[in-house]
Motif scaffolding. Structure first.
Motif, mmCIF file in Angstrom:
data_model
loop_
_atom_site.group_PDB
_atom_site.id
_atom_site.type_symbol
_atom_site.label_atom_id
_atom_site.label_comp_id
_atom_site.label_asym_id
_atom_site.label_seq_id
_atom_site.Cartn_x
_atom_site.Cartn_y
_atom_site.Cartn_z
ATOM 1 N N ALA B 104 0.827 -1.214 0.000
ATOM 2 C CA ALA B 104 0.000 0.000 0.000
ATOM 3 C C ALA B 104 0.861 1.263 0.000
ATOM 4 C CB ALA B 104 -0.913 -0.024 1.225
ATOM 5 N N LYS B 105 2.188 1.080 -0.027
ATOM 6 C CA LYS B 105 3.144 2.193 0.061
ATOM 7 C C LYS B 105 2.800 3.129 1.223
ATOM 8 C CE LYS B 105 4.399 2.221 -4.832
ATOM 9 N NZ LYS B 105 5.296 1.084 -4.664
ATOM 10 N N LEU B 106 2.487 2.516 2.364
ATOM 11 C CA LEU B 106 2.066 3.311 3.510
ATOM 12 C C LEU B 106 3.098 3.335 4.634
ATOM 13 C CD1 LEU B 106 -1.723 2.534 4.027
ATOM 14 C CD2 LEU B 106 -0.682 4.754 3.631
ATOM 15 N N TYR B 107 4.213 2.608 4.459
ATOM 16 C CA TYR B 107 5.154 2.532 5.576
ATOM 17 C C TYR B 107 5.709 3.919 5.908
ATOM 18 C CZ TYR B 107 8.087 1.917 1.437
ATOM 19 O OH TYR B 107 8.649 2.033 0.213
ATOM 20 N N ASP B 108 6.122 4.030 7.163
ATOM 21 C CA ASP B 108 6.624 5.341 7.602
ATOM 22 C C ASP B 108 8.030 5.562 7.041
ATOM 23 O OD1 ASP B 108 8.194 3.657 9.036
ATOM 24 O OD2 ASP B 108 8.003 4.757 10.917
ATOM 25 N N ASP B 109 8.742 6.522 7.597
ATOM 26 C CA ASP B 109 10.045 6.854 7.018
ATOM 27 C C ASP B 109 11.159 5.931 7.516
ATOM 28 O OD1 ASP B 109 10.083 7.684 9.577
ATOM 29 O OD2 ASP B 109 10.833 9.705 9.190
ATOM 30 N N SER B 110 10.765 4.835 8.140
ATOM 31 C CA SER B 110 11.780 3.881 8.599
ATOM 32 C C SER B 110 12.566 3.336 7.392
ATOM 33 C CB SER B 110 11.088 2.731 9.341
ATOM 34 O OG SER B 110 11.667 1.508 9.017
ATOM 35 N N ASP B 111 13.834 3.023 7.611
ATOM 36 C CA ASP B 111 14.660 2.503 6.531
ATOM 37 C C ASP B 111 14.421 1.019 6.295
ATOM 38 O OD1 ASP B 111 15.937 4.918 6.175
ATOM 39 O OD2 ASP B 111 17.445 4.480 7.698
ATOM 40 N N ALA B 112 13.633 0.412 7.182
ATOM 41 C CA ALA B 112 13.498 -1.042 7.181
ATOM 42 C C ALA B 112 13.049 -1.648 5.857
ATOM 43 C CB ALA B 112 12.575 -1.475 8.310
ATOM 44 N N PRO B 113 12.005 -1.100 5.212
ATOM 45 C CA PRO B 113 11.575 -1.742 3.962
ATOM 46 C C PRO B 113 12.685 -1.748 2.916
ATOM 47 C CG PRO B 113 9.943 -0.162 4.716
ATOM 48 C CD PRO B 113 11.140 0.024 5.579
ATOM 49 N N ASP B 114 13.477 -0.675 2.875
ATOM 50 C CA ASP B 114 14.551 -0.609 1.890
ATOM 51 C C ASP B 114 15.655 -1.596 2.207
ATOM 52 O OD1 ASP B 114 13.423 1.458 0.328
ATOM 53 O OD2 ASP B 114 13.882 2.807 1.970
ATOM 54 N N TRP B 115 15.891 -1.811 3.480
ATOM 55 C CA TRP B 115 16.882 -2.821 3.865
ATOM 56 C C TRP B 115 16.427 -4.192 3.376
ATOM 57 C CZ3 TRP B 115 21.662 -3.795 5.241
ATOM 58 C CH2 TRP B 115 21.979 -5.021 5.814
ATOM 59 N N SER B 116 15.139 -4.507 3.636
ATOM 60 C CA SER B 116 14.608 -5.795 3.201
ATOM 61 C C SER B 116 14.712 -5.923 1.692
ATOM 62 C CB SER B 116 13.145 -5.951 3.626
ATOM 63 O OG SER B 116 13.053 -5.990 5.020
ATOM 64 N N GLU B 117 14.349 -4.848 0.977
ATOM 65 C CA GLU B 117 14.352 -4.936 -0.482
ATOM 66 C C GLU B 117 15.763 -5.013 -1.061
ATOM 67 O OE1 GLU B 117 11.586 -1.963 -1.862
ATOM 68 O OE2 GLU B 117 9.887 -3.259 -1.405
ATOM 69 N N SER B 118 16.717 -4.299 -0.443
ATOM 70 C CA SER B 118 18.102 -4.397 -0.913
ATOM 71 C C SER B 118 18.606 -5.824 -0.725
ATOM 72 C CB SER B 118 19.030 -3.459 -0.128
ATOM 73 O OG SER B 118 18.567 -2.147 -0.183
ATOM 74 N N PHE B 119 18.270 -6.397 0.430
ATOM 75 C CA PHE B 119 18.685 -7.769 0.747
ATOM 76 C C PHE B 119 18.156 -8.728 -0.318
ATOM 77 C CE2 PHE B 119 18.459 -11.901 2.706
ATOM 78 C CZ PHE B 119 19.520 -11.942 3.591
ATOM 79 N N ILE B 120 16.869 -8.588 -0.600
ATOM 80 C CA ILE B 120 16.223 -9.468 -1.566
ATOM 81 C C ILE B 120 16.818 -9.289 -2.961
ATOM 82 C CG2 ILE B 120 14.033 -9.858 -2.767
ATOM 83 C CD1 ILE B 120 12.707 -9.203 -0.081
ATOM 84 N N GLY B 121 17.182 -8.052 -3.286
ATOM 85 C CA GLY B 121 17.786 -7.769 -4.590
ATOM 86 C C GLY B 121 18.985 -8.673 -4.836
ATOM 87 N N TYR B 122 19.855 -8.797 -3.827
ATOM 88 C CA TYR B 122 21.027 -9.663 -3.994
ATOM 89 C C TYR B 122 20.638 -11.134 -4.108
ATOM 90 C CZ TYR B 122 24.594 -6.161 -3.856
ATOM 91 O OH TYR B 122 25.389 -5.117 -4.199
ATOM 92 N N VAL B 123 19.653 -11.527 -3.297
ATOM 93 C CA VAL B 123 19.232 -12.924 -3.329
ATOM 94 C C VAL B 123 18.652 -13.273 -4.701
ATOM 95 C CG1 VAL B 123 17.642 -14.612 -2.338
ATOM 96 C CG2 VAL B 123 18.826 -13.001 -0.844
ATOM 97 N N GLU B 124 17.869 -12.349 -5.259
ATOM 98 C CA GLU B 124 17.240 -12.635 -6.550
ATOM 99 C C GLU B 124 18.238 -12.619 -7.708
ATOM 100 O OE1 GLU B 124 13.941 -9.914 -6.736
ATOM 101 O OE2 GLU B 124 12.678 -11.213 -5.502
ATOM 102 N N ASN B 125 19.312 -11.857 -7.552
ATOM 103 C CA ASN B 125 20.304 -11.780 -8.631
ATOM 104 C C ASN B 125 21.390 -12.835 -8.542
ATOM 105 O OD1 ASN B 125 19.609 -9.670 -10.434
ATOM 106 N ND2 ASN B 125 19.868 -8.255 -8.725
ATOM 107 N N TYR B 126 21.692 -13.253 -7.330
ATOM 108 C CA TYR B 126 22.816 -14.174 -7.154
ATOM 109 C C TYR B 126 22.417 -15.502 -6.504
ATOM 110 C CZ TYR B 126 25.709 -10.156 -8.281
ATOM 111 O OH TYR B 126 26.280 -9.097 -8.919
ATOM 112 N N GLY B 127 21.286 -15.500 -5.786
ATOM 113 C CA GLY B 127 20.891 -16.712 -5.078
ATOM 114 C C GLY B 127 21.495 -16.789 -3.684
ATOM 115 N N ARG B 128 22.412 -15.868 -3.406
ATOM 116 C CA ARG B 128 23.025 -15.815 -2.067
ATOM 117 C C ARG B 128 22.991 -14.379 -1.601
ATOM 118 N NH1 ARG B 128 27.000 -20.521 -2.260
ATOM 119 N NH2 ARG B 128 25.477 -22.118 -2.824
ATOM 120 N N SER B 129 23.060 -14.167 -0.299
ATOM 121 C CA SER B 129 23.159 -12.790 0.170
ATOM 122 C C SER B 129 24.632 -12.393 0.133
ATOM 123 C CB SER B 129 22.575 -12.643 1.574
ATOM 124 O OG SER B 129 23.517 -12.984 2.548
#
Lengths: 322, 190
Positions: B104-129
């Motif tokens: 819903a793009k409603l999260y507050d200004d916490s950095d947490a969602p971006d941390w999760s998404e950056s983490f996933i980005g590596y997993v989806e591109n390489y299969g490993r963190s």
């Protein structure tokens, strides 16, 4: 008994010492671990925050690969987060039909399938204390860790949650690592925060929250005059060890407590040399503490303070009075 | 008082949360005892305690709940979950709320969602963190000023050979991507 082995991403990198020491004690303990071929990341605590079906599918690819290997009925993970994700996915796929169906539909796109319940998921320490057993380990101890004050730190995910009441130790006050350390001859100190949280990924998201949780654990170990904190999880080790100097700066404290893995302690008690066990990879050096058990280890010192600037450096903004 | 009686007129949000969480129907039995908040290591830093969030869900306060930092400050320690007298899967509800907030793009200004998404980005591109890449990408885009305090941390880890300089890619990366793509389609159709 042949165990499938899921090392996880931290092993070999930030948890290098865990990897080295685990490999070193396998043979003496009579364990054989067969690494799952081409395993992928378990998603840690991040993937479930964004897309649950993809998160289950990510974990389930590993389950399918492991179950597809001949003779593998048990899958062992040394990392608590990996252990939980594997166990949770296996359990939820079986318990909740919808999760099982969606996950297998996703796996099918890659030509895979996993039948929930076909693997027994276990943490490395569970295999060590239950399958190898305290008595067998006691018989192999040649260099008891006598006089070394040890605080056993379990963290969260190896003891919590318990699916349908099935856990291998108490979720609030586990004792298996305490017993293991006693068997190795160490003085186990009272460590009431043993199953509290290390802050997990909060070091990245809100360091104030994480630093307070880390401070409590260091304080508790310090109050018990522990020489060393012993852990079974790469995340716990990283937070307590690598962030210790930042926590000290943040709270103006002066903790200097080494954080080692239980596998390193087993190795030391079996008479292996510190360098064979990755001792020295920790940021807060264990060299001084290990002298108590007559173990000398070489230590490469890591910088604990930021480099001082000299007059030739570029001008940087500073606070008045600095 | 069961939470669902708080505001009978707006149960849509409550039912959505329950449907998206395995075992989520137990949320109806929440006693509002507060054991969850009292057990939570990051409770003091949350906008609302988990107990209050459940009451808010019962009251249909969708936006307030999804904008709050509460789910993002959940450290997944599962203390609340093993202590809850009604066996509500609280940690899983927090994951549901995170996913709903991101959608819903409603999260507050916490950095947490971006941390999760950056983490996933590596997993989806390489299969490993990949710790070094992840930390640099996330911190350089989100809080470059904190780089100065992270310096000694990264340097210490590198000297101990605990940070690798390049990510590993699994052999079956195409297979993994196909599986994840399918999973996302299935999730979107839910």
């Amino acid at each position: 008994m042949k165990y499938g082995y899921y090392p996880g991403c931290s092993i070999g990198h930030s948890a290098l010492a865990y990897d080295i020491s685990t490999k070193a004690i396998l043979e003496p303990l009579g364990l054989e671990l067969a690494e799952v071929k081409d395993w992928n990341c378990c998603g840690a605590t991040e993937y479930f925050s964004i897309n649950k079906t993809a998160a289950y599918a990510l974990v389930a690819r590993n389950l399918a690969l492991a179950a597809g290997e001949e003779g593998v009925e048990q899958l062992v993970a040394p990392c608590s987060a990996c252990f939980l994700n594997l166990k949770k996915t296996d359990h939820y796929m079986g318990k909740y039909q919808k999760i099982g169906k969606l996950t297998n539909e996703a796996l099918a796109a890659g030509g895979l399938n996993y039948k929930p319940g076909s693997l027994r998921i276990r943490h490395l320490i569970e295999v060590v204390v239950d399958d190898v057993g305290y008595e067998a380990i006691a018989q192999k101890v040649t260099h008891p860790l006598k006089g070394l004050r040890v605080a056993p730190y379990y963290g969260c995910l190896v003891v919590r949650p318990q699916f349908d009441g099935n856990g291998f130790d108490n979720p609030e006050y586990p004792m298996h690592m305490d017993k293991l350390m006693e068997v190795l001859g160490a003085d186990v100190v009272d460590f009431p925060l043993k199953a509290h949280c290390c802050g997990g990924h909060m070091t990245q998201i809100s360091s104030d929250t994480a630093f307070e949780l880390i401070r409590r654990l260091l304080h508790c170990a310090d109050q018990s005059r522990a020489d060393v904190i012993v852990t079974l999880c790469p995340m716990c080790q990283l937070n307590l060890d690598a962030y210790q100097s930042q926590v000290n700066r943040h709270f103006k404290t002066n903790y200097n407590i080494p954080v080692l893995y239980f596998t390193q302690m087993i190795g030391l008690a079996l008479g292996l040399k510190p360098e064979e066990l990755g001792v020295g990879k920790e940021i807060a050096s264990a060299a001084e503490a290990l002298k108590k058990i007559g173990t000398e280890s070489e230590q490469v010192s890591a910088p604990t303070k930021p480099r001082r600037r000299d007059d030739k450096s570029l001008p940087m903004p500073s606070m008045r009075g600095e | 008082m069961p939470i669902a009686t708080v505001n009978e007129s707006n149960h849509e949000f409550l039912h959505e949360v329950m449907a998206a969480t395995p075992g989520g129907e137990t949320l109806l039995t929440c006693l509002q005892c507060g054991t969850c908040g009292g057990s939570c290591p990051s409770g003091p830093d949350m906008d609302h305690s988990p107990r209050k969030v459940f009451a808010m869900i019962g009251a249909g306060m969708r936006e307030e709940v999804l904008r709050s930092n509460t789910p993002w400050y959940c450290v997944s320690c599962y203390y609340c979950m093993v202590r809850c007298p009604k066996e509500i899967p609280i940690t899983d509800i927090m994951y549901t709320l995170k996913q709903m907030a991101v959608k819903a793009k409603l999260y507050d200004d916490s950095d947490a969602p971006d941390w999760s998404e950056s983490f996933i980005g590596y997993v989806e591109n390489y299969g490993r963190s990949y710790e070094l890449g992840l930390a640099s990408r996330y911190h350089l885009t989100h809080r470059p000023l904190q780089k100065f305090s992270l310096g000694p941390f990264a340097l210490g880890m590198m000297m101990k050979n605990r940070l690798s300089f390049r990510p590993e890619r699994i052999e079956g990366i195409d297979q993994l991507r196909t599986i994840l793509k399918k999973a996302k389609e299935l999730e979107a159709a839910q």
